[in-house]
Every structure is written in C-alpha cells, then in structure tokens.
Design an enzyme around this catalytic site. Structure first.
Site, PDB file in Angstrom:
ATOM      1  N   THR A 197       4.148  -2.890  -5.719  1.00  0.00           N
ATOM      2  CA  THR A 197       5.331  -2.224  -5.173  1.00  0.00           C
ATOM      3  C   THR A 197       6.569  -3.059  -5.469  1.00  0.00           C
ATOM      4  O   THR A 197       6.540  -4.280  -5.334  1.00  0.00           O
ATOM      5  CB  THR A 197       5.183  -2.075  -3.645  1.00  0.00           C
ATOM      6  OG1 THR A 197       4.182  -1.102  -3.411  1.00  0.00           O
ATOM      7  CG2 THR A 197       6.481  -1.655  -2.987  1.00  0.00           C
ATOM      8  N   GLY A 243       3.604   5.016   3.780  1.00  0.00           N
ATOM      9  CA  GLY A 243       3.603   3.587   4.087  1.00  0.00           C
ATOM     10  C   GLY A 243       4.947   3.110   4.616  1.00  0.00           C
ATOM     11  O   GLY A 243       5.771   3.891   5.088  1.00  0.00           O
TER      12      GLY A 243
HETATM   13  C1  SD4 Z   1       2.463   0.636   1.117  1.00  0.00           C
HETATM   14  N1  SD4 Z   1       3.734  -1.387   1.105  1.00  0.00           N
HETATM   15  O1  SD4 Z   1       2.503   1.807   0.778  1.00  0.00           O
HETATM   16  C2  SD4 Z   1       3.166  -0.386   0.243  1.00  0.00           C
HETATM   17  C3  SD4 Z   1       2.206  -0.915  -0.761  1.00  0.00           C
HETATM   18  C4  SD4 Z   1       2.654  -2.183  -1.420  1.00  0.00           C
HETATM   19  O2  SD4 Z   1       2.444  -3.841  -2.881  1.00  0.00           O
HETATM   20  O3  SD4 Z   1       3.624  -2.796  -1.086  1.00  0.00           O
HETATM   21  N2  SD4 Z   1       1.976  -2.694  -2.364  1.00  0.00           N
HETATM   22  O4  SD4 Z   1       1.836   0.236   2.091  1.00  0.00           O
END
Ligand code: SD4
Length: 329
Positions: A190, A220
């Site tokens: 991400t 998320g």
């Molecule tokens: C989530 N925070 O959808 C995101 C995923 C993420 O690195 O950050 N991956 O929970």
C-alpha cells in the site's frame, strides 16, 4: 516482543549525512527528547511508505517545478496505481475472495479538505476520484457502485483491474484456501504519501486494493481519514500501512499527528503508535503494521512491525530519493 530493534539507515549515497531528525532533537538533562525548532526548514520534501522510488520521483518532479503538495501526492501515488506489478494498489491489485478488485483511497490537503472512495471497482486511479469527491461534492466519502458511477460522470474510464497474474494467483488461492481470509504479512505494498511544497504546506494521499482475498465488502484503514491518513498543516501528517483493522481501532494516523503536536518527533510518534498496537497484540507476529510521518519542519520518521520495512524520502537536501529502514522486531 521484548526485543526491540531500531534500525535507521539509508542507501543510495547518503552515507555521512546527518538526518534532519537527528539534527532536530536534543536531549536536555532530566527531560525527554524535545523537538527543537529548525531555523531552515527542509522543503520541499516528499515521503512514501515502502520503496516506491518512482512514486517519490514523480512527486518530487511536481514539487520541484513549483507544484503544490496536493498535486504532488496525487501524481506520486498514481504511479503505483498504474503499475500492474504492484499487486496491492490500483490496476493489478489482488482481488477479494469473490475475485473482484475493490479499491480504497483518500487524499487530504493543507486546509483539512479531504475526499475518499471505498470499495471502488473498475477505475485505475481511485486517488483521483477521491480528489474529485473532495473538490466537486460537499461530501467526503463515496462508496461502491455509486462511487463508480460518480467516477464515470467525472470522465474516468472503465477498466478491468485484474491482470493475468492476479487472475491466476486468485485461481490458485481458491484451490487451497477453503475460502478463508487470512492476514497476510507479505501483502504490504500500500502506498501512503506525504509532501511539503515550497510554501511549506502539507498534503497526503493513501491508496490500496486492501488485504488480498478479503471478505467481499471489507474496507480497510487506507480511505478512512484519521486512520490511514491524516494531515494538519500546523503540525504535520501521517499515513499507515499494514493491517487496516488495527489502524482503524487506534485511529492511527490521527494519533501520530496528535503525538507530534504534543512534542514528539515524527520518529518518536511512529514508534509510540506501533508500540500501542503491539501492546494489545502481545506475541503476535502474523501481521505487520507501520506508520510514516512528517512534521511541519520537514523532519520525517517511520516505524513498522515488519523486518525490512523501508520508506522513501526525496528532498533536495543532499540525499535525493533515499531509502530509510526502520522497524520493530
Ligand atoms: C488495508 N492498510 O487495507 C491496508 C493494507 C496495507 O500494506 O496497508 N498494506 O488494511
């Protein structure tokens, strides 16, 4: 979780350069580390989670030609949204457990304006739709099919976000998963990005396809203002990566900015945020969680429960586009 390792180093020709964070904190007798005012603030500057040097390079290009931090973060994260080899952001992101790629993104500017899209499908650049929500509507968050319809109204094109690779991986997952969603610590690409422009104004953006093979409908932290991203132009900005459920529970990015407001450096604030989450998850090693922060002076910090966490920082201060490692073990 007793052993804590802090490693902050840099690569790409940065040896011998004292970091802004080091310069900006001083220890006084019987007092905890206190932030010091920096007389010549570092700006412009941009940072992003993980090692996305093309994204920081793009954001830097915008900043360096006099663009705003808002344009810089949008255009910076768009690089990852369009990159099909990044399988947790934009086109080429991994799908949910029903095989649909659903994207979350948000953006926030110096005035506290913000926009967000959740559970958006078929659009390569959710961050730009989030910006349209911010600029073209009186709202902050648009969701799902209606957000997609809004995107088409704004001129965005429909596109299949699955690639040959993610379609094939999904097929493999279906064979063995028993349709169970697991928290996957490798699912960590991400992008959250923060920037300060030549006027000293801060903006941030965050965009993701979320957890791979998540339960359909899951949203998320990344598009939630205060969780995946928060900017206060008087203090600084923060963004998160990792298991969104943990970040939402702690209103993570807002927490980091508030800790900086109370006097912590960005590094101290990120460490404190991670420690709070780990305290409630004693012994767990099956997930990663991390924060990245910048303060008004252009100091940066990052901390993550993930061996090998790095973030990218791009300034003109003699250490262009450097990679910084900082993690909790
Ligand atoms: C989530 N925070 O959808 C995101 C995923 C993420 O690195 O950050 N991956 O929970």
């Amino acid at each position: 979780m007793e052993r804590r390792k802090f490693l902050k180093n840099s690569s790409l020709g940065t040896v011998g350069i004292v970091s802004a964070s080091a310069l900006a904190s001083c220890k006084t007798e019987n007092k905890p580390e206190a932030p010091m005012t920096i007389s010549t603030p570092i700006r412009p500057i941009t940072v992003c989670t993980w090692n996305f040097h093309n994204a920081t390079a793009k954001a830097w290009e915008v900043l360096n030609s006099g663009g705003t931090s808002l344009d810089a973060v949008e255009q910076g994260v768009m690089v990852e949204e369009a990159d099909v080899t990044n399988e947790t952001v934009g086109k080429g992101g991994r799908p949910d457990r029903d095989g649909n790629v659903t994207l979350d993104a948000c953006i926030m500017d110096k005035d506290g304006n913000c926009g967000s899209v959740v559970y958006l499908q078929n659009i390569v650049h959710p961050v730009s739709v989030a910006r349209k929500v911010m600029e073209e509507t009186p709202h902050i968050i648009l969701a799902g099919k209606a957000a997609e319809k809004f995107a088409y109204e704004q001129g965005f094109q429909k596109e299949d976000l699955l690639t040959e690779s993610t379609r094939m991986q999904y097929g493999e997952w279906l064979k063995t998963s028993k349709y169970e969603t697991t928290i996957n610590i490798e699912n960590h690409d991400t992008i959250g990005m923060l920037a300060i422009d030549k006027n000293g104004d801060i903006a941030g953006a965050c965009t993701t396809s979320g957890m791979a093979y998540k339960v359909a409908g899951r949203v998320g932290d990344s598009p939630i203002i205060g969780a995946g991203l928060y900017v206060d132009n008087e203090v600084g900005g923060a963004t998160a990566t990792g298991v969104g459920e943990e970040v939402i529970r702690t209103v993570g990015s807002f927490l980091i900015v508030e800790l900086m407001r109370q006097g912590m450096s960005p590094q101290e604030a990120c460490e404190e945020g991670v420690k709070r989450i780990m305290k409630k998850n004693e012994g767990r090693k099956d997930f990663q969680i991390g924060f990245l922060a910048i303060n008004k002076q252009g100091e940066t910090g990052g901390y993550c429960v993930h061996p090998g966490f790095t973030y990218r920082e791009y300034t003109e201060n003699g250490h262009d586009n450097k990679e910084v490692s900082s993690f909790y073990e």
